[in-house]
Design a protein around this motif. Structure first.
Motif, PDB file in Angstrom:
ATOM      1  N   PHE A   1      18.007   2.689  -0.685  1.00 26.40           N
ATOM      2  CA  PHE A   1      16.636   3.383  -0.682  1.00 26.40           C
ATOM      3  C   PHE A   1      15.834   3.266  -2.088  1.00 26.40           C
ATOM      4  O   PHE A   1      14.736   3.024  -2.060  1.00 26.40           O
ATOM      5  N   SER A   2      16.576   3.974  -3.064  1.00 30.67           N
ATOM      6  CA  SER A   2      15.979   4.054  -4.201  1.00 30.67           C
ATOM      7  C   SER A   2      15.702   2.625  -4.806  1.00 30.67           C
ATOM      8  O   SER A   2      14.487   2.477  -5.460  1.00 30.67           O
ATOM      9  N   ALA A   3      16.585   1.581  -4.894  1.00 28.44           N
ATOM     10  CA  ALA A   3      16.243   0.332  -5.146  1.00 28.44           C
ATOM     11  C   ALA A   3      15.097  -0.198  -4.502  1.00 28.44           C
ATOM     12  O   ALA A   3      14.253  -0.690  -5.228  1.00 28.44           O
TER      13      ALA A   3
ATOM     14  N   LEU B   1      -2.251   7.942   9.239  1.00 29.27           N
ATOM     15  CA  LEU B   1      -1.659   7.401   7.778  1.00 29.27           C
ATOM     16  C   LEU B   1      -0.307   7.974   7.409  1.00 29.27           C
ATOM     17  O   LEU B   1       0.002   9.281   7.349  1.00 29.27           O
ATOM     18  N   VAL B   2       0.575   7.291   7.451  1.00 33.70           N
ATOM     19  CA  VAL B   2       1.859   7.932   6.914  1.00 33.70           C
ATOM     20  C   VAL B   2       2.312   7.180   5.525  1.00 33.70           C
ATOM     21  O   VAL B   2       2.010   5.772   5.216  1.00 33.70           O
TER      22      VAL B   2
ATOM     23  N   PRO C   1       0.919  -1.409  -0.003  1.00 23.13           N
ATOM     24  CA  PRO C   1       0.124  -0.012  -0.060  1.00 23.13           C
ATOM     25  C   PRO C   1       0.739   1.200  -0.106  1.00 23.13           C
ATOM     26  O   PRO C   1       2.079   1.335   0.500  1.00 23.13           O
ATOM     27  N   ARG C   2       0.220   2.215  -0.710  1.00 21.56           N
ATOM     28  CA  ARG C   2       0.985   3.510  -0.794  1.00 21.56           C
ATOM     29  C   ARG C   2       1.162   4.408   0.635  1.00 21.56           C
ATOM     30  O   ARG C   2       1.990   5.096   0.717  1.00 21.56           O
TER      31      ARG C   2
ATOM     32  N   LEU D   1       8.119   6.074   4.142  1.00 23.70           N
ATOM     33  CA  LEU D   1       8.837   6.350   5.247  1.00 23.70           C
ATOM     34  C   LEU D   1       9.301   5.231   6.016  1.00 23.70           C
ATOM     35  O   LEU D   1      10.611   5.013   6.601  1.00 23.70           O
ATOM     36  N   LEU D   2       8.651   4.151   6.150  1.00 16.37           N
ATOM     37  CA  LEU D   2       8.959   2.683   6.727  1.00 16.37           C
ATOM     38  C   LEU D   2      10.072   2.236   5.957  1.00 16.37           C
ATOM     39  O   LEU D   2      11.220   1.890   6.523  1.00 16.37           O
TER      40      LEU D   2
END
Lengths: 66, 340
Positions: free
Chosen positions: A57-59, A11-12, A2-3, A16-17
């Motif tokens: 992070f990006s991957a 709701l974050v 989920p977004r 962030l996680l």
């Protein structure tokens, strides 16, 4: 994935996680690399650490949100 | 000075990782900024504002607030007594009109009979006059002239009778038109009586029921809202940066804030206009533009209408207009490539 995700009813964005998880993984990598003294193969250790974090992070982010 | 191989290796490793980090970071940034999803979707529905078609006292309200109703169910009832009386009166008027139409018809028959009598009279007089004219030697002139003028008079009387016939015809047509008028009045009174029962125009849910027994309901003033149960849709407010990546017809994954239920949907339209908030009209009809313009530009958001696939709505999920939903568009890039 989920977004967004509910953390204590707030709701974050799930990214962030991902960010927090990547910080944890980076810390583990940093410890291992430091333990075996592999930083001697690296030019600027701090630049390297930041770059490794962005790669992680990006991957993960791109993989989770195709 | 000789470059040490180890120094080169150290630089190369770091540079490679940094370059990969930059590329991936850029890709993630683009993806996050431009991929078409939004957390600001609203469930909406079409609402019928039910108003009575006739005025009167409310005598019965068989529905309760939030009740589900079928198309044609009675929502509330207006006192029908007055409309029944009106119907009786119009029916009596219709009977009267029919009677006068019959009278007009009878009158015509009488007038026609009288006209034929006049015609016979004229024929007789005319014949008499002609006969006397032929016997000019034996009949005195006075008698001949008298006979002639008697024939003329009979002819005039006959013509008068004919005119009366036309008049009677016109009167009958008038009476027939009056019957039609009275019939229309009866139909209208029947319709009014029928409309004292206010019925549900669509399948849906009664909402905001604001009518009690004893209220006076006025024609055209809405008394309750009826939400069409088949009309639920979603408005997703997408930032304008994301609009190029969505098309009408794209499949959409909807996630309701309540319970995280996933629904399926499809984009059915993009709004072609929103209000320019920088240009309200100020005094003297001049534009009231903001005095500053900052480096940070905020993306406007444009409503995108999404149809919910009714089959994908679980039975136990309550959809209410106004609920919040996250919307994730799955762009059909692959399909587009096939087309071009």
């Amino acid at each position: 994935m989920p977004r967004e995700i509910a953390l204590a009813d707030a709701l974050v964005p799930s990214i962030l996680l991902v960010y927090l998880g990547c910080l944890l993984v980076l810390w583990v990598i940093d410890t291992i690399v430091g333990h075996y003294g592999l930083y001697r193969y690296v030019w600027h250790p701090s630049l390297f650490r930041v770059a490794v974090f962005f790669v992680l992070f990006s991957a993960v982010g791109l993989l989770l949100y195709p | 000075m000789k470059i040490q191989p180890q120094a080169l290796l150290r630089f190369a490793i770091t540079a490679a990782v940094v370059i990969v980090a930059l590329l991936l970071g850029h890709a993630l940034w683009r993806h996050y900024m431009y991929s078409p999803w939004t957390r600001d979707g609203r469930v909406r529905a079409e609402v019928v504002r039910v108003a009575p078609d006739v005025s009167g006292l409310v005598t019965k309200v068989p529905v309760i607030d939030n009740q589900e109703v079928k198309k044609g169910d009675v929502l509330f009832e207006i006192d029908p007594l007055r409309f029944r009386i009106a119907l009786q009166q119009t029916e009596a008027n219709l009977d009267a009109a029919k009677a006068s139409a019959r009278a007009a018809g009878a009158n015509i028959d009488a007038v026609l009979a009288s006209a034929s009598a006049r015609k016979a009279e004229y024929d007789m007089r005319q014949e008499q006059a002609t006969r006397r004219e032929q016997l000019a030697e034996v009949v005195p002139k006075e008698e001949r002239t008298d006979a002639k003028s008697a024939a003329e008079t009979a002819r005039a009387i006959w013509q008068q009778a004919q005119a009366s016939g036309h008049q009677a015809n016109a009167a009958r047509e008038q009476a027939e038109a009056a019957v039609v008028q009275a019939q229309v009045a009866v139909d209208r009174a029947k319709l009014d009586l029928e409309r004292t029962e206010v019925r549900a125009p669509v399948d849906g849910y009664v909402t905001n029921l604001d009518v009690r027994v004893g209220d006076y309901a006025a024609t055209g003033s809405p008394r309750l809202a009826l939400i069409d149960r088949h009309s639920y849709y979603i408005y997703g407010y997408f930032e304008e940066t994301k609009l190029p990546h969505l098309r009408v017809g794209d499949p959409v994954d909807i996630r309701l804030m309540s319970g995280g239920t996933h629904l399926k949907g499809r984009i059915i339209g993009v709004a072609r206009g929103i209000t320019d908030r920088d240009n309200p009209t100020g005094k003297d009809l001049l534009a009231d533009v903001n005095p500053t313009f900052n480096w940070v530009r905020l993306a406007q958001r444009v409503p995108v209408r999404i149809a919910i696939d009714e089959a994908s709505v679980p039975k136990d999920v309550v959809l209410a207009a106004g609920m919040t939903a996250s919307i994730d568009v799955q762009p059909r890039r692959v399909l587009d490539k096939d087309e071009h």
